[in-house]
Write a protein that holds these residues in place. Structure first.
Motif, PDB file in Angstrom:
ATOM      1  N   GLU A 185       0.840  -1.196   0.000  1.00  0.00           N
ATOM      2  CA  GLU A 185       0.000   0.000   0.000  1.00  0.00           C
ATOM      3  C   GLU A 185       0.878   1.250   0.000  1.00  0.00           C
ATOM      4  N   THR A 186       0.506   2.241  -0.785  1.00  0.00           N
ATOM      5  CA  THR A 186       1.233   3.506  -0.815  1.00  0.00           C
ATOM      6  C   THR A 186       0.527   4.522   0.069  1.00  0.00           C
ATOM      7  N   LEU A 187       1.282   5.059   1.019  1.00  0.00           N
ATOM      8  CA  LEU A 187       0.723   6.048   1.939  1.00  0.00           C
ATOM      9  C   LEU A 187       1.303   7.422   1.631  1.00  0.00           C
ATOM     10  N   SER A 188       0.476   8.430   1.677  1.00  0.00           N
ATOM     11  CA  SER A 188       0.926   9.810   1.541  1.00  0.00           C
ATOM     12  C   SER A 188       0.925  10.439   2.934  1.00  0.00           C
ATOM     13  N   LEU A 189       2.093  10.891   3.369  1.00  0.00           N
ATOM     14  CA  LEU A 189       2.244  11.422   4.719  1.00  0.00           C
ATOM     15  C   LEU A 189       2.695  12.876   4.668  1.00  0.00           C
ATOM     16  N   ASN A 190       2.269  13.640   5.659  1.00  0.00           N
ATOM     17  CA  ASN A 190       2.632  15.053   5.731  1.00  0.00           C
ATOM     18  C   ASN A 190       3.076  15.393   7.153  1.00  0.00           C
ATOM     19  N   ALA A 191       4.084  16.235   7.261  1.00  0.00           N
ATOM     20  CA  ALA A 191       4.541  16.716   8.559  1.00  0.00           C
ATOM     21  C   ALA A 191       5.306  18.012   8.358  1.00  0.00           C
ATOM     22  N   GLU A 192       5.501  18.735   9.458  1.00  0.00           N
ATOM     23  CA  GLU A 192       6.260  19.982   9.356  1.00  0.00           C
ATOM     24  C   GLU A 192       7.705  19.718   8.959  1.00  0.00           C
ATOM     25  N   ARG A 193       8.297  18.633   9.525  1.00  0.00           N
ATOM     26  CA  ARG A 193       9.705  18.336   9.240  1.00  0.00           C
ATOM     27  C   ARG A 193       9.928  16.830   9.116  1.00  0.00           C
ATOM     28  N   MET A 194      11.112  16.484   8.602  1.00  0.00           N
ATOM     29  CA  MET A 194      11.522  15.088   8.491  1.00  0.00           C
ATOM     30  C   MET A 194      12.910  14.937   9.104  1.00  0.00           C
ATOM     31  N   LEU A 195      13.057  13.917   9.942  1.00  0.00           N
ATOM     32  CA  LEU A 195      14.345  13.580  10.541  1.00  0.00           C
ATOM     33  C   LEU A 195      14.773  12.225   9.993  1.00  0.00           C
ATOM     34  N   VAL A 196      15.959  12.170   9.409  1.00  0.00           N
ATOM     35  CA  VAL A 196      16.468  10.931   8.824  1.00  0.00           C
ATOM     36  C   VAL A 196      17.494  10.322   9.776  1.00  0.00           C
ATOM     37  N   SER A 197      17.192   9.132  10.292  1.00  0.00           N
ATOM     38  CA  SER A 197      18.096   8.438  11.215  1.00  0.00           C
ATOM     39  C   SER A 197      18.234   6.985  10.771  1.00  0.00           C
ATOM     40  N   VAL A 198      19.072   6.779   9.759  1.00  0.00           N
ATOM     41  CA  VAL A 198      19.208   5.457   9.131  1.00  0.00           C
ATOM     42  C   VAL A 198      20.619   4.905   9.272  1.00  0.00           C
ATOM     43  N   GLY A 199      21.241   5.169  10.403  1.00  0.00           N
ATOM     44  CA  GLY A 199      22.581   4.642  10.634  1.00  0.00           C
ATOM     45  C   GLY A 199      23.665   5.677  10.423  1.00  0.00           C
ATOM     46  N   ARG A 200      24.915   5.243  10.588  1.00  0.00           N
ATOM     47  CA  ARG A 200      26.057   6.142  10.497  1.00  0.00           C
ATOM     48  C   ARG A 200      27.143   5.527   9.630  1.00  0.00           C
ATOM     49  N   GLN A 201      27.982   6.382   9.042  1.00  0.00           N
ATOM     50  CA  GLN A 201      29.093   5.916   8.221  1.00  0.00           C
ATOM     51  C   GLN A 201      30.388   6.537   8.717  1.00  0.00           C
ATOM     52  N   GLY A 202      31.473   5.799   8.558  1.00  0.00           N
ATOM     53  CA  GLY A 202      32.750   6.236   9.086  1.00  0.00           C
ATOM     54  C   GLY A 202      33.333   7.423   8.341  1.00  0.00           C
ATOM     55  N   ASN A 203      34.086   8.243   9.068  1.00  0.00           N
ATOM     56  CA  ASN A 203      34.811   9.362   8.460  1.00  0.00           C
ATOM     57  C   ASN A 203      36.206   8.874   8.052  1.00  0.00           C
ATOM     58  N   VAL A 204      36.301   8.344   6.861  1.00  0.00           N
ATOM     59  CA  VAL A 204      37.580   7.778   6.412  1.00  0.00           C
ATOM     60  C   VAL A 204      38.094   8.439   5.133  1.00  0.00           C
ATOM     61  N   GLU A 205      37.354   9.421   4.627  1.00  0.00           N
ATOM     62  CA  GLU A 205      37.768  10.074   3.386  1.00  0.00           C
ATOM     63  C   GLU A 205      38.857  11.113   3.670  1.00  0.00           C
ATOM     64  N   ASN A 206      39.680  11.348   2.667  1.00  0.00           N
ATOM     65  CA  ASN A 206      40.692  12.420   2.694  1.00  0.00           C
ATOM     66  C   ASN A 206      41.665  12.311   3.862  1.00  0.00           C
ATOM     67  N   LEU A 207      41.917  11.075   4.298  1.00  0.00           N
ATOM     68  CA  LEU A 207      42.890  10.854   5.374  1.00  0.00           C
ATOM     69  C   LEU A 207      44.257  10.444   4.841  1.00  0.00           C
ATOM     70  N   GLY A 208      44.342  10.232   3.517  1.00  0.00           N
ATOM     71  CA  GLY A 208      45.602   9.789   2.936  1.00  0.00           C
ATOM     72  C   GLY A 208      45.840   8.299   3.088  1.00  0.00           C
ATOM     73  N   LEU A 209      44.784   7.539   3.310  1.00  0.00           N
ATOM     74  CA  LEU A 209      44.951   6.098   3.478  1.00  0.00           C
ATOM     75  C   LEU A 209      45.571   5.453   2.252  1.00  0.00           C
ATOM     76  N   GLU A 210      45.361   6.075   1.087  1.00  0.00           N
ATOM     77  CA  GLU A 210      45.927   5.522  -0.144  1.00  0.00           C
ATOM     78  C   GLU A 210      47.453   5.596  -0.155  1.00  0.00           C
ATOM     79  N   ASN A 211      48.020   6.380   0.734  1.00  0.00           N
ATOM     80  CA  ASN A 211      49.478   6.481   0.841  1.00  0.00           C
ATOM     81  C   ASN A 211      50.068   5.411   1.750  1.00  0.00           C
ATOM     82  N   THR A 212      49.196   4.557   2.269  1.00  0.00           N
ATOM     83  CA  THR A 212      49.611   3.538   3.227  1.00  0.00           C
ATOM     84  C   THR A 212      49.057   2.183   2.810  1.00  0.00           C
TER      85      THR A 212
END
Length: 476
Positions: free
Chosen positions: A267-294
Motif C-alpha cells: 500500500e502507498t501512503l501519503s504522509l505530511n509533517a512539518e519536518r523530516m528527521l532521517v536516522s538510518v545509521g552512520r558511516q565512518g569518516n575515512v575520506e581524505n585521510l591519505g589512506l591511499e598512501n599507506t
C-alpha cells in the motif's frame, strides 16, 4: 621543524582523547589532531546534547502528570521555552568542553586544530605515518609519530534523493540546533536514534510518525524490547509504520512542510509533517585521510583492523571507534582506545566482544541490553532458558509511577552461563552496569540472584529475574 612525538591521534572524540590520556599517563608524548572541536560527535552532536534534550522533555512530561502524585499546577498551565532548552543543552556541552581542554593541558597533550592527512615514506620518515596537518588558521604543520591512532568517528548516513536543508529535512546533527520545536515530524528509521527522538519530541507535544523498513522497532535488539517500546510510544500517540519503504523521489518540501510517500505491505501512503528527521545509521569518516598512501585498507566506509589488537594493515597505525564500524558507541570507543594503547605499550590486552558492550536507549521508558538476544542465542545453537519479569512488581517502580517495562535474562541451560540481559524500564541504562560486571566476572545467574540488593530499589529487577530462572523469584 616537524613535531616529533610518540603517538599522533587523528580525532579528538571519546576514543581519541581517552587514548591520549592513557598514553600520556604512561609517559608518552602525544598530539591530537582534531578538525572540529575536542570531544567529537558525542559531546557536540550526539550523546550529551541529545540527552540534555531528552531530560528537558522528561521533566515536562512528568510535570504534566503531576496531578497523579497529588501535586497541583496553578491553573494547570505549563509550557516549554525552547530557547531555554537549547541554552541548557549548550551550557552543558560548553562546560564539558572546557573540562576536556583542561584535561589535555593537565596531561601536556598538544591539540592541533586542523585537517590531518597521512603521507607515505618521505624525508620525514622512512615509513608511512607522518601526518601533514592543514591548520585552521591556514598554516601547516608536519607531525612525525612513532605510532598513529585513527579515531575519526562517524557521521549520519544520508539517503540519496532527499533535499537535505538541515531544517525541513535533517539528520540528527542539524536537528540538535533546530530553532523551534516542530509541531509534527516524520522520523525515518526506528533504530536507537529514531526511537530516542520520537520519545523526546512526543513528550514535548510533537505529533510523531516513525517509518521503519524492518518489521519492528529496534530490529537489532531483542524482539521483546522493540515490542515494549513500541507499545509505550503508541500509548503516547506516536504512529509507527513498519515494513515500510520511503520513496525518496516522492518527497517534497513546501511552505506547509514535508510531503512523503511510503510503501508498506503493498500500500502507498501519503504522509505530511512539518519536518523530516532521517536516522538510518552512520558511516565512518575515512575520506581524505591519505589512506591511499599507506597499506591501511577500508571497506564500505570503515577502516579494516585486526579485531584483537586494532592494528590496521600497517602495524604502527591503529584505528578505533566509529570509524572501524561494529558497535558505534562512545564507551566502545573508549574501551578500544585502552586496548590500542595497551597493545602499543606492550601490555597484556583483552578486547571485549561487541555483543558484551552495554547498549543503551535513553527513551521514556529507557532500555538497555548486553549479550545475546534470545533469537541470536538460539541461532548460535545455545540450549537456552529465559526468564522475564515486569517492572510493575517492584515497589520502587510503583512509587515512582514508572511501571512500564521488564527485565529479561537469557542463559545457557547446559552450562548455566549468562548469555544476555535485556531491560526496558525506568533507569534501565544505569541498571545494565550490573549485568556488564557479571559478564566481565563470568558470573552465572544464580550468583547475581544471591547478591543482596537493597529494598525498595529498581535494582531488585536484576536479582528477581536471575532468581526466576530457577523459579526462585520472591515477587514473580
Amino acid at each position: 621543524m616537524p613535531i616529533e612525538v610518540d603517538i599522533a591521534i587523528i580525532g579528538g572524540g571519546p576514543g581519541g582523547y581517552t587514548a591520549a590520556v592513557r598514553a600520556a599517563q604512561a609517559g608518552r608524548s602525544v598530539v591530537i589532531i582534531e578538525r572540529d572541536k575536542l570531544g567529537g560527535t558525542c559531546l557536540h552532536r550526539g550523546c550529551i546534547p541529545s540527552k540534555s534534550l531528552l531530560r528537558s522533555a522528561e521533566v515536562y512530561a512528568t510535570i504534566g502528570e503531576a496531578a497523579a502524585y497529588g501535586v497541583t499546577i496553578p491553573e494547570g498551565k505549563i509550557s516549554v521555552n525552547w530557547n531555554t532548552v537549547l541554552q541548557r543543552k549548550n551550557s552543558i556541552v560548553d562546560q564539558l568542553f572546557r573540562g576536556l581542554q583542561a584535561l589535555m593541558k593537565q596531561h601536556r597533550i598538544e591539540v592541533l586544530n586542523g585537517n590531518a592527512r597521512i603521507i607515505g615514506p618521505s624525508i620525514f620518515s622512512p615509513r608511512s605515518g607522518a601526518i601533514a596537518v592543514e591548520l585552521a588558521d591556514g598554516e601547516s604543520e608536519t607531525v612525525v609519530p612513532k605510532n598513529v591512532i585513527i579515531a575519526t568517528g562517524s557521521r549520519p548516513r544520508r539517503l540519496d534523493g532527499l533535499a537535505y536543508d538541515g531544517v525541513n529535512i535533517a539528520t540528527s546533527d542539524e536537528a540538535l540546533d533546530w530553532p523551534s520545536r516542530p509541531s509534527s515530524i516524520l522520523i525515518i528509521g526506528g533504530g536507537v536514534i529514531g526511537v530516542e527522538w520520537a520519545s523526546m519530541l512526543s513528550d514535548f507535544g510533537t505529533e510523531v510518525t516513525i517509518i521503519e523498513t524492518a518489521d519492528r522497532l529496534l530490529p537489532t535488539e531483542d524482539k521483546d524490547m522493540g515490542a515494549e517500546l513500541a507499545k509505550a510510544l503508541r500509548k503516547r500517540g506516536v504512529k509507527i509504520i513498519t515494513s515500510a519503504s520511503l520513496q525518496t523521489a516522492g518527497c517534497k518540501v513546501s511552505d506547509t512542510g514535508v510531503q512523503a510517500e511510503v510503501i508498506t505491505k503493498g500500500e502507498t501512503l501519503s504522509l505530511n509533517a512539518e519536518r523530516m528527521l532521517v536516522s538510518v545509521g552512520r558511516q565512518g569518516n575515512v575520506e581524505n585521510l591519505g589512506l591511499e598512501n599507506t597499506d591501511v585498507k577500508s571497506d564500505k566506509g570503515f577502516v579494516l583492523v585486526n579485531p584483537i589488537t586494532l592494528q590496521s594493515g600497517e602495524s604502527h597505525i591503529y584505528a578505533i571507534g566509529d570509524c572501524i564500524g561494529g558497535i558505534q558507541l562512545a564507551h566502545a570507543a573508549m574501551h578500544e582506545a585502552s586496548v590500542a594503547i595497551d597493545h602499543l605499550l606492550g601490555r597484556k590486552i583483552s578486547r571485549t566482544a561487541d555483543r558484551d558492550i552495554p547498549r543503551c536507549i535513553y527513551s521514556r521508558p529507557e532500555a538497555a541490553s548486553i549479550g545475546w538476544t534470545e533469537a541470536d542465542a538460539k541461532a548460535q545453537g545455545f540450549p537456552i532458558r529465559t526468564a522475564k519479569l515486569p517492572f510493575r512488581i517492584l515497589g520502587k517502580a510503583l512509587v515512582y509511577g514508572e511501571v512500564e517495562g521488564f527485565a529479561k535474562v537469557v542463559a545457557d541451560s547446559a552450562s548455566g552461563d549468562l548469555l544476555g540481559v535485556h531491560l526496558v524500564g525506568a533507569h534501565a541504562t544505569e541498571l545494565i552496569a550490573e549485568a556488564s560486571l557479571a559478564k566481565l566476572l563470568d558470573a552465572v545467574p544464580w550468583e547475581v540472584g544471591r547478591t543482596i540488593h537493597p529494598h525498595p530499589t529498581l535494582s531488585e529487577a536484576m536479582q528477581e529475574v536471575m532468581l526466576a530462572l530457577d523459579g526462585g523469584a520472591s515477587h514473580g
